[in-house]
Scaffold this motif. Structure first.
Motif, short mmCIF file in Angstrom:
data_model
loop_
_atom_site.label_atom_id
_atom_site.label_comp_id
_atom_site.label_asym_id
_atom_site.label_seq_id
_atom_site.Cartn_x
_atom_site.Cartn_y
_atom_site.Cartn_z
N LEU A 175 0.84 -1.21 0.00
CA LEU A 175 0.00 0.00 0.00
C LEU A 175 0.87 1.26 0.00
N TYR A 176 1.96 1.24 0.77
CA TYR A 176 2.89 2.38 0.76
C TYR A 176 3.48 2.55 -0.64
N ALA A 190 -3.44 4.04 7.70
CA ALA A 190 -4.50 3.49 8.56
C ALA A 190 -4.18 2.06 8.97
N GLU A 191 -3.68 1.26 8.04
CA GLU A 191 -3.34 -0.13 8.35
C GLU A 191 -2.14 -0.22 9.28
N SER A 192 -1.17 0.67 9.09
CA SER A 192 -0.01 0.72 9.99
C SER A 192 -0.46 1.05 11.40
N GLN A 193 -1.34 2.03 11.49
CA GLN A 193 -1.86 2.43 12.80
C GLN A 193 -2.65 1.29 13.45
N SER A 244 4.41 11.90 18.54
CA SER A 244 5.52 11.13 17.97
C SER A 244 5.01 9.99 17.10
N VAL A 245 3.97 9.32 17.55
CA VAL A 245 3.41 8.22 16.76
C VAL A 245 2.82 8.76 15.46
N ASN A 246 2.12 9.88 15.53
CA ASN A 246 1.60 10.49 14.30
C ASN A 246 2.72 10.88 13.36
N ASP A 247 3.81 11.41 13.92
CA ASP A 247 4.97 11.74 13.09
C ASP A 247 5.60 10.49 12.49
N THR A 248 5.47 9.36 13.19
CA THR A 248 5.99 8.09 12.67
C THR A 248 5.31 7.73 11.36
N TRP A 249 3.98 7.91 11.31
CA TRP A 249 3.25 7.55 10.09
C TRP A 249 3.70 8.44 8.93
N LEU A 250 3.92 9.72 9.20
CA LEU A 250 4.40 10.62 8.15
C LEU A 250 5.80 10.22 7.70
#
Length: 185
Positions: A9-10, A19-22, A46-52
């Motif tokens: 997906l990436y 969404a799937e990573s989260q 930090s977790v939100n920044d991880t997805w970015l």
């Protein structure tokens, strides 16, 4: 959903990848961040920044283990956030102290950012940790991966703080010797 499906997906640049990573690793990454930052709000950021960061780095990076890759990104981001927070208030912090304790074992050219690329050092760490007795491995991971304070580790494992400190120091010395033997220091 499997790691390979999420990575696909990436690669397709589908926002569903985030969404799937989260869904798959959100709680795990949050625990990693919380162990370093000890602050719910900063940990969530930090977790939100991880997805970015994952979105920006996959591709070109193709992680073999998505969990390890995302947790490494979370650790790097959380450490950077902790350093920024520390710079603001100039106070001591246990998680940064734990990272500094490990600095004597790690080659000076190594950095958290480079960890994702430096597979040989990661493999050596994994071999070293696999060879440790379970208790020593758990103490080491609690301190240097999750950034837990020594007092909390002592409570969790029913040791005195001095015992934990001694075991960690001996393990760091063994790690340093191991990395030198492997030609990585």
């Amino acid at each position: 959903m499997t790691d390979a499906s999420i990575i696909a997906l990436y690669l397709k640049r589908s926002e569903q990848a985030i969404a799937e990573s989260q869904n798959a690793y959100g709680r795990y990454c949050y625990r990693v961040a919380e162990g370093i930052l000890n602050d719910a709000s900063d940990s969530e950021e930090s977790v939100n920044d991880t997805w970015l960061a994952a979105w920006d780095s996959i591709p070109p990076t193709l992680p073999q283990s998505l969990r390890a890759y995302l947790s490494t990104l979370t650790r790097r981001i959380s450490i950077d956030r902790l350093r920024a927070r520390r710079a603001e208030k100039r106070g001591g912090d246990g998680a940064l102290l734990a990272i500094d304790e490990l600095a004597e074992c790690i080659p000076s050219s190594w950095s958290v950012e480079k960890a994702v690329e430096d597979r040989e050092l990661i493999r050596a760490f994994n071999r070293f940790l696999a060879g440790l007795p379970e208790t020593e491995r758990n103490l080491f991971v609690a301190r240097y991966w999750y950034g837990l304070p020594v007092a909390e580790i002592a409570r969790k494992f029913s040791f005195r703080q001095n015992t934990v400190l001694t075991k960690l120091r001996r393990t760091r010395l063994r790690l340093s010797a191991y990395l030198e033997q492997e030609g990585l220091q």
